[in-house]
Design an enzyme around this catalytic site. Structure first.
Site, short mmCIF file in Angstrom:
data_model
loop_
_atom_site.label_atom_id
_atom_site.label_comp_id
_atom_site.label_asym_id
_atom_site.label_seq_id
_atom_site.Cartn_x
_atom_site.Cartn_y
_atom_site.Cartn_z
N LYS A 84 0.84 -1.22 0.05
CA LYS A 84 -0.11 -0.09 -0.06
C LYS A 84 0.86 1.21 0.04
O LYS A 84 2.14 1.14 0.15
CB LYS A 84 -0.77 -0.08 1.10
CG LYS A 84 -2.04 -1.17 1.19
CD LYS A 84 -2.82 -1.09 0.13
CE LYS A 84 -4.02 -2.04 0.19
NZ LYS A 84 -3.78 -3.41 -0.73
C1 PLP Z 1 -9.86 -3.00 -1.70
C2 PLP Z 1 -8.96 -3.70 -0.49
N1 PLP Z 1 -10.01 -3.92 0.54
C3 PLP Z 1 -9.36 -4.26 1.62
C4 PLP Z 1 -8.01 -5.04 1.70
C5 PLP Z 1 -7.47 -5.76 2.91
O1 PLP Z 1 -6.42 -5.05 3.49
P1 PLP Z 1 -5.54 -5.68 4.63
O2 PLP Z 1 -4.75 -6.51 3.78
O3 PLP Z 1 -4.78 -4.72 5.27
O4 PLP Z 1 -6.45 -6.61 5.42
C6 PLP Z 1 -7.19 -4.97 0.61
C7 PLP Z 1 -5.76 -5.43 0.74
O5 PLP Z 1 -4.93 -5.62 -0.21
C8 PLP Z 1 -7.73 -4.09 -0.56
O6 PLP Z 1 -6.96 -4.17 -1.69
#
Ligand code: PLP
Length: 382
Positions: free
Chosen positions: A184
């Site tokens: 990210k």
């Molecule tokens: C659009 C979206 N939502 C949710 C997530 C989930 O994030 P995390 O890996 O921090 O749980 C991601 C992770 O890549 C994502 O791209």
């Protein structure tokens, strides 16, 4: 061909993060503590919203946002079909059913017309995803949410820097969630944040995130003396640590300069690829919309002589990593089998999921890395 493999999504980590992590290790307190609190405050300030709760991931953040808003068993939550599976899974973890809506061709975000079509008597919330960093149509979604009395919970995993009508996305959701996963724009290696102007929800989320306990470990073990805690609910283990926050504090400081660098890379890619048989990623023409430029996804045009997967293989053969964001959720076996979705149900999401591939876009890329990517992509058609 470059000699080393260019890893997709490799983050830029500065000396400041390394020094801060060492400082945390030497401080004797590595868990949730003063640095996590500072990171929460500074992130909330950046978003222009009063309350932020740091958690272990965006998946946890969405889960807790739904619980705080009272979404649970028997409820439905509308989400875009084209998103990472975590958006849907968090709805399922909350006990509710994810209902998919298609996305729009022009910006690849959830289509408000399809959202309205999918509303039933069980719908409690909509979760727009600002896909690749492009803000969803929040004016239309807010108007639908108000008309049908729905919560608007934003999945801003890609959109820490995004703005809509000149303001950060957090302004527009009842609750907004962020991801600090390793790829990210702002990374804490793993981590997430919940941001809301609703103090009561923020307090609830804090308790949910740490076993349902009334005091976190720092308030029990700090030099202010031991404090007893009480358990008010069977909560989760979703807290962020001070080691993660050590990354976050400096990544946050660098967020705007990193965006400038990604903006440069984005423009170089657009210039280099505009004459090839690709559809370039959408860019806002309205100056009040700010794209976070998180993912640069090229879409192979209809009738091109080569498939998306072949493009990725050719990049790989040139030592360039790429990725897919995402295969439309309704085509994954779990959602097909559990909810009865079929091929053809979400034509735009399906087509984008089958034809796009994402190129390296990290602020860490050197000019020479960018040249290698451009040369490899242009070479696909030679
Ligand atoms: C659009 C979206 N939502 C949710 C997530 C989930 O994030 P995390 O890996 O921090 O749980 C991601 C992770 O890549 C994502 O791209």
């Amino acid at each position: 061909m470059r000699s080393d493999f260019l890893v997709y999504g490799s983050p830029q980590i500065g000396q400041e993060e390394i020094d801060e992590v060492l400082d945390t290790i030497h401080s004797g307190w590595l868990g949730t503590g003063p640095k996590t609190q500072r990171f929460e405050k500074e992130f909330a300030t950046y978003q222009g919203i009063e309350n932020a709760v740091a958690v272990s991931s965006c998946t946890a953040a969405i889960h807790l946002a739904l619980l705080a808003a009272g979404v649970g068993k028997g409820d439905e939550v509308i989400i875009p079909a084209l998103t990472f599976c975590a958006t849907a899974n968090a709805v399922i973890h909350a006990g509710a059913r994810p209902v998919f809506a298609d996305i729009r061709e022009e910006d690849l975000t959830i289509d408000p017309f399809d959202v309205e079509r999918k509303i039933s008597s069980k719908t409690r919330a909509v979760i727009p995803v600002h896909l690749y960093g492009y803000p969803a149509d929040m004016a239309s979604l807010r108007s639908i949410a108000s008309k049908h009395n729905l919560h608007l919970i934003q999945d801003a995993a890609h959109a820490a820097e995004s703005e809509y009508r000149g303001k950060k996305m957090a302004t527009y959701g009842d609750i907004t969630t962020y991801s600090f996963y390793i790829t990210k724009n702002l990374t804490t290696v793993e981590g997430g944040m919940v941001v809301t102007s609703n103090r009561e929800w923020a307090d609830k989320i804090k308790v949910f995130a740490l076993h349902g306990m009334s005091q976190d470990a720092w308030s029990r073990y700090s030099d202010r003396g031991y404090k007893h805690y009480q358990v008010s609910m069977p909560g989760y283990k979703y807290n962020m640590t001070d080691i993660q926050a050590s990354f976050g504090l400096h990544q946050l400081n660098r967020l705007e300069t990193s965006l400038l660098r990604r903006d440069e890379i984005w423009n170089r890619y657009d210039e280099a690829f505009c004459t090839l048989p690709f559809i370039l990623p959408p860019s806002p023409s309205d100056s009040t919309i700010r794209h976070a430029k998180h993912i640069y996804a090229l879409r192979v045009a209809n009738g091109a002589s080569i498939s998306r997967d072949e493009c990725m293989e050719r990049l790989y053969s040139q030592n360039i990593g790429s990725a897919v964001h995402y295969t439309s959720l309704h085509l994954h076996p779990y959602y097909t089998d559990e909810f009865g979705y079929r091929k053809g149900d979400f034509p735009v999401a399906e087509n984008v999921g089958e034809t796009t591939f994402s190129l390296p876009l990290s602020a860490k890329l050197t000019d020479s890395d960018v040249n290698d990517v451009i040369q490899a992509v242009c070479g696909i058609f030679k």
